[in-house]
Motif scaffolding. Structure first.
Motif, PDB file in Angstrom:
ATOM      1  N   SER A  97       0.881  -1.160   0.000  1.00 22.24           N
ATOM      2  CA  SER A  97       0.000   0.000   0.000  1.00 22.24           C
ATOM      3  C   SER A  97       0.919   1.210   0.000  1.00 22.24           C
ATOM      4  CB  SER A  97      -0.913   0.001   1.219  1.00 22.24           C
ATOM      5  OG  SER A  97      -1.773   1.115   1.173  1.00 22.24           O
ATOM      6  N   ALA A 110      -0.343  -0.049   4.956  1.00 16.85           N
ATOM      7  CA  ALA A 110      -0.777  -1.427   4.699  1.00 16.85           C
ATOM      8  C   ALA A 110      -1.614  -1.968   5.847  1.00 16.85           C
ATOM      9  CB  ALA A 110       0.430  -2.323   4.455  1.00 16.85           C
ATOM     10  N   SER A 133      -5.225  -1.033   5.203  1.00 13.46           N
ATOM     11  CA  SER A 133      -5.742  -1.194   3.842  1.00 13.46           C
ATOM     12  C   SER A 133      -6.602  -2.447   3.723  1.00 13.46           C
ATOM     13  CB  SER A 133      -4.571  -1.285   2.855  1.00 13.46           C
ATOM     14  OG  SER A 133      -5.023  -1.708   1.592  1.00 13.46           O
TER      15      SER A 133
END
Length: 120
Positions: free
Chosen positions: A11, A70, A73
């Protein structure tokens, strides 16, 4: 001979994270692997889940780049679930699926949303 494919889950919201992603992909390529990054195969108007699931299924291994973006996400969570399940079911195969997570944020992740069960 076909290069082994390695899916990179990430991400990349910051320039530093994008640089790290490019560096990991380049290192894989230099070592004889085919790196699979979403920007390489996703097209405008693609069904994200279908395209990413297809590439994860085609890969021989995966690396998850974990940073603070991340951890929150939903896409990385989905990838962790699919890749972790694949690792779990194929780990004893003749050619096992390899799945690694790499912490790339220089600061410790606080209140991580991805638990160890999500990664393995």
């Amino acid at each position: 001979m076909t290069k082994p494919r390695v899916f990179i889950s990430h991400s990349s919201k910051t320039d530093a994270a994008k640089d790290r992603l490019r560096a990991v992909a380049a290192e894989l390529e230099a070592r004889g692997f085919k790196s699979e990054v979403d920007a390489q195969f996703l097209q405008t108007n693609d069904d994200w889940y279908a395209a990413v699931n297809r590439e994860m299924a085609r890969s021989h291994g995966a690396i998850m780049l974990v940073d603070s973006a991340a951890e929150v996400s939903e896409y990385v969570r989905h990838e962790a679930s699919v890749l972790g399940n694949r690792w779990h079911t194929e780990k004893d195969a003749h050619r096992p699926f390899v799945f690694m997570a790499a912490l790339v944020d220089p600061d410790p992740i606080q209140n991580a949303k991805l638990g160890s069960s999500d990664l393995l």
